[in-house]
Design an enzyme around this catalytic site. Structure first.
Site, mmCIF file in Angstrom:
data_model
loop_
_atom_site.group_PDB
_atom_site.id
_atom_site.type_symbol
_atom_site.label_atom_id
_atom_site.label_comp_id
_atom_site.label_asym_id
_atom_site.label_seq_id
_atom_site.Cartn_x
_atom_site.Cartn_y
_atom_site.Cartn_z
ATOM 1 C CB CYS A 27 -0.912 -0.049 1.230
ATOM 2 S SG CYS A 27 -1.762 1.476 1.611
ATOM 3 C CB CYS A 30 0.317 1.716 4.098
ATOM 4 S SG CYS A 30 -1.423 1.240 3.966
#
Length: 104
Positions: A27, A30
């Site tokens: 991600c 993230c």
């Protein structure tokens, strides 16, 4: 920040204030959020900062209804006191933590 799995999660969050970063290695947002939370973990020493990999800890992710990541939850003694999602810069994340801590 410590990475916590399904087996450890309940024990780690049961006492005190915990910020949980639900994330995945693949991600992008993230990855961008990680250094922000790392910096804040040094500033907010009264808060336990942990990470939960949604791909490896599916039980916990399902229990908390994680549908998109990053998802950040604040817990006090295991109870949710605040949550936010998506990438937030340092100031926005600091505001989220401050606002949540004011509620308790």
């Amino acid at each position: 920040m410590k990475i916590v799995n399904d087996k450890e999660f309940k024990e780690v969050i049961k006492e005190g204030i915990t910020l949980v970063d639900f994330y995945a290695d693949w991600c992008g947002p993230c990855k961008a959020l990680a250094p922000v939370l790392e910096a804040l973990s040094e500033e907010y020493t009264e808060v336990n900062f942990i990470k939960v990999n949604v791909d490896e800890s599916e039980e916990t992710s399902m229990e908390y209804g994680i549908m998109s990541i990053p998802a950040v939850f604040m817990l006090k003694d295991g109870n949710i006191i605040g949550k936010t999602g998506g990438y937030r810069d340092l100031e926005a994340m600091k505001s989220f933590i401050d606002d949540t801590l004011k509620k308790i």
